[in-house]
Design a protein around this motif. Structure first.
Motif, short mmCIF file in Angstrom:
data_model
loop_
_atom_site.label_atom_id
_atom_site.label_comp_id
_atom_site.label_asym_id
_atom_site.label_seq_id
_atom_site.Cartn_x
_atom_site.Cartn_y
_atom_site.Cartn_z
N THR A 63 39.19 22.26 32.74
CA THR A 63 38.70 23.55 33.23
C THR A 63 39.73 24.64 32.97
OG1 THR A 63 37.49 22.41 34.97
CG2 THR A 63 37.78 24.78 35.23
N LEU A 64 39.25 25.76 32.41
CA LEU A 64 40.07 26.95 32.23
C LEU A 64 39.63 27.94 33.29
CD1 LEU A 64 42.24 28.28 30.45
CD2 LEU A 64 40.38 29.24 29.09
N TYR A 65 40.49 28.20 34.27
CA TYR A 65 40.15 29.09 35.39
C TYR A 65 40.53 30.52 35.08
CZ TYR A 65 39.58 24.89 38.23
OH TYR A 65 39.16 23.68 38.73
N HIS A 66 39.64 31.46 35.39
CA HIS A 66 39.93 32.88 35.26
C HIS A 66 40.67 33.32 36.53
CE1 HIS A 66 39.07 37.25 35.48
NE2 HIS A 66 39.30 37.16 34.18
N ILE A 67 41.80 33.99 36.38
CA ILE A 67 42.58 34.47 37.54
C ILE A 67 42.09 35.85 37.90
CG2 ILE A 67 44.87 35.05 38.39
CD1 ILE A 67 45.98 33.01 36.33
N THR A 89 50.04 28.04 44.04
CA THR A 89 49.09 27.76 45.11
C THR A 89 47.93 28.71 44.87
OG1 THR A 89 50.86 27.14 46.61
CG2 THR A 89 48.76 27.73 47.61
N TRP A 90 46.72 28.22 44.97
CA TRP A 90 45.56 29.02 44.61
C TRP A 90 44.35 28.63 45.46
CZ3 TRP A 90 41.50 26.06 42.72
CH2 TRP A 90 41.84 24.75 42.35
N LYS A 91 43.33 29.48 45.38
CA LYS A 91 42.06 29.16 46.03
C LYS A 91 40.93 29.66 45.13
CE LYS A 91 42.10 33.38 48.81
NZ LYS A 91 42.07 33.95 50.13
N LEU A 92 39.79 29.02 45.23
CA LEU A 92 38.63 29.45 44.46
C LEU A 92 38.17 30.81 44.96
CD1 LEU A 92 36.53 26.17 44.17
CD2 LEU A 92 37.82 27.33 42.36
N ASP A 93 37.77 31.68 44.04
CA ASP A 93 37.23 33.00 44.39
C ASP A 93 35.72 32.90 44.29
OD1 ASP A 93 36.61 35.61 44.84
OD2 ASP A 93 37.74 36.41 43.13
N ARG A 94 35.10 32.62 45.41
CA ARG A 94 33.65 32.39 45.43
C ARG A 94 32.83 33.68 45.34
NH1 ARG A 94 33.46 27.16 45.80
NH2 ARG A 94 34.84 26.01 47.14
N ALA A 96 33.50 36.18 43.14
CA ALA A 96 33.80 36.84 41.87
C ALA A 96 32.55 37.00 41.01
CB ALA A 96 34.83 36.03 41.10
N PRO A 97 32.43 38.18 40.35
CA PRO A 97 31.36 38.30 39.35
C PRO A 97 31.69 37.38 38.19
CG PRO A 97 32.77 40.23 39.33
CD PRO A 97 33.23 39.37 40.47
N GLN A 98 30.69 36.80 37.58
CA GLN A 98 30.94 35.82 36.52
C GLN A 98 31.06 36.48 35.15
OE1 GLN A 98 31.67 33.17 38.94
NE2 GLN A 98 31.79 32.63 36.82
N ALA A 99 32.12 36.14 34.46
CA ALA A 99 32.27 36.55 33.07
C ALA A 99 31.41 35.63 32.22
CB ALA A 99 33.73 36.45 32.65
N ALA A 100 31.00 36.10 31.07
CA ALA A 100 30.15 35.30 30.19
C ALA A 100 30.86 34.03 29.73
CB ALA A 100 29.73 36.14 28.99
N ASN A 101 32.20 34.07 29.68
CA ASN A 101 32.95 32.92 29.18
C ASN A 101 33.56 32.07 30.29
OD1 ASN A 101 34.76 34.93 29.91
ND2 ASN A 101 36.28 34.29 28.41
N VAL A 102 33.17 32.31 31.54
CA VAL A 102 33.74 31.57 32.67
C VAL A 102 32.59 30.93 33.44
CG1 VAL A 102 35.07 31.73 34.80
CG2 VAL A 102 35.66 33.19 32.87
N ALA A 103 32.66 29.61 33.62
CA ALA A 103 31.60 28.90 34.34
C ALA A 103 31.60 29.30 35.82
CB ALA A 103 31.81 27.40 34.21
N ALA A 104 30.46 29.21 36.46
CA ALA A 104 30.36 29.53 37.88
C ALA A 104 31.33 28.67 38.67
CB ALA A 104 28.93 29.30 38.36
N GLY A 105 32.10 29.29 39.55
CA GLY A 105 33.06 28.57 40.38
C GLY A 105 34.41 28.37 39.73
#
Length: 117
Positions: A63-67, A89-94, A96-105
């Motif tokens: 998975t490639l996560y968008h920051i 240390t990180w957390k999911l940004d639930r 966030a608007p979705q970019a076309a190249n970033v999967a939901a979540g």
């Protein structure tokens, strides 16, 4: 006897205040994951957060996560030398608007970061 009791009480109070005022140093921070941060300034689309910073965590290389947050406070800017090895240390940004190249979540917010290279 009264003097000894007052002296012991005072010493105990001073000892207790000294240790209650101590803070853990930031070097003892516990981090969640190791990974690599990359920068993509090329991909953009109307109304989406394309481009920007991405992280691939060693524990989840698929998975490639968008920051979604600014990394400037952590010492990373667009002029940094990429790839940047980090411990974060990180957390999911639930929200966030979705970019076309970033999967939901797959959007994250970095809450603590240490640059490893």
């Amino acid at each position: 006897m009264k003097t000894l009791l007052l002296t012991c009480s005072g010493a105990l109070l001073a000892f207790g205040l000294t240790f209650s005022a101590c803070k853990k140093s930031s070097s003892s921070q516990t981090f969640q994951s190791k990974g690599v941060i990359t920068l993509n300034l090329l991909f953009t689309c109307a109304g989406c957060p394309g481009g920007g910073y991405y992280v691939r965590f060693n524990s989840d290389t698929a998975t490639l996560y968008h920051i979604d947050n600014d990394l400037t406070p952590f010492g990373i800017t667009t002029s940094s030398t990429f790839l940047v090895n980090v411990t974060a240390t990180w957390k999911l940004d639930r929200n966030a608007p979705q970019a076309a190249n970033v999967a939901a979540g797959d959007n994250v917010i970095i809450t603590a970061l240490k640059i490893d290279n």
